[in-house]
Write a protein that holds these residues in place. Structure first.
Motif, PDB file in Angstrom:
ATOM      1  N   SER A  77       6.515  22.348  21.664  1.00 25.59           N
ATOM      2  CA  SER A  77       6.387  21.846  20.302  1.00 25.59           C
ATOM      3  C   SER A  77       7.603  20.471  20.561  1.00 25.59           C
ATOM      4  O   SER A  77       8.281  20.391  21.597  1.00 25.59           O
ATOM      5  CB  SER A  77       7.047  22.348  19.103  1.00 25.59           C
ATOM      6  N   ASN A  78       7.534  19.774  19.491  1.00 24.56           N
ATOM      7  CA  ASN A  78       8.636  18.599  19.751  1.00 24.56           C
ATOM      8  C   ASN A  78      10.032  19.282  19.797  1.00 24.56           C
ATOM      9  O   ASN A  78      10.421  20.029  18.934  1.00 24.56           O
ATOM     10  CB  ASN A  78       8.574  17.615  18.414  1.00 24.56           C
ATOM     11  N   ASP A  83      10.826  24.288  15.187  1.00 25.08           N
ATOM     12  CA  ASP A  83       9.553  24.926  15.059  1.00 25.08           C
ATOM     13  C   ASP A  83       9.987  26.545  15.114  1.00 25.08           C
ATOM     14  O   ASP A  83      10.448  27.122  16.004  1.00 25.08           O
ATOM     15  CB  ASP A  83       8.792  24.645  16.180  1.00 25.08           C
TER      16      ASP A  83
END
Length: 221
Positions: A137-138, A143
């Motif tokens: 994920s970023n 997240d």
């Protein structure tokens, strides 16, 4: 042993047991109160934590110098909201330090000279996120997966520092903080703290404390 001595011993034993039960009860109430505070403020805690994580405070990359200052400023805001009376950004030979302090002298039952001081150390800089293809994920956007929050700095060290600050917040808001507290957050731990020694020497009196709490260790649980 006469009857009076026996009676006194019995009274002392009863007093000791009552004190033990009272302390146990108080501790239980305290734990329940802390848990309730966490539950009631959970969303706010996570959002404040996330607001720090979203700032890419990478100390070893000059492109993020402005982010370093932005992260330091955000910590000042959060510390003031948590209850410190003073929070400021202090310059160094490299990235700035965040310094904050709290004094309980208005509420303490002890003379000012007898109130102990706790110094909390942490750092707000993080390591680079490359290579990006290893992330699921970023790295700059928290997240939550399976009850865990994933992002750069979520653990080391914005997560640990947030725990200390929120514990401080709880104690202040419930009138339980009876010692001086100082916070010092540096911005160069990830690159070996090159400015730390000079900063400590220059601010030796300011940072005097009876106990140092290092908020940069492994997290349990």
């Amino acid at each position: 042993m006469n009857e009076l001595q026996k009676a006194r011993e019995i009274i002392n034993e009863v007093d000791a047991e009552m004190a033990r039960l009272f302390e146990k009860r108080i501790n239980k109430i305290m734990v329940m109160s802390i848990r309730s505070y966490i539950v009631e403020n959970r969303d706010r805690f996570i959002e404040e934590w996330a607001s720090l994580i979203r700032i890419p405070s990478v100390s070893c990359q000059p492109a993020h110098d402005s982010d370093m200052l932005r992260c330091a400023e955000r910590w000042c805001e959060l510390l003031l909201e948590a209850g410190v009376q003073k929070a400021q950004i202090m310059p160094s030979l490299g990235h700035p330090f965040v310094y904050a302090e709290y004094s309980p002298k208005a509420n303490s039952q002890l003379p000012i000279a007898d109130i102990p001081t706790v110094l909390v150390y942490s750092h707000y800089d993080v390591m680079p996120v490359e290579p990006l293809d290893l992330w699921h994920s970023n790295p700059w956007e928290p997240d939550i997966r399976d009850g865990r929050l994933y992002a750069r700095g979520a653990d080391d060290d914005k997560g640990q520092a947030m725990i200390q600050v929120k514990a401080f917040e709880y104690l202040v808001k419930n009138g339980l903080m009876n010692c001086h507290v100082k916070f010092i957050f540096e911005g160069e731990e990830a690159i070996g703290s090159p400015s730390l020694n000079a900063f400590l020497k220059e601010n030796k009196e300011l940072l005097k404390a009876d106990v140092i709490l290092v908020s940069d260790t492994s997290m349990l649980g």
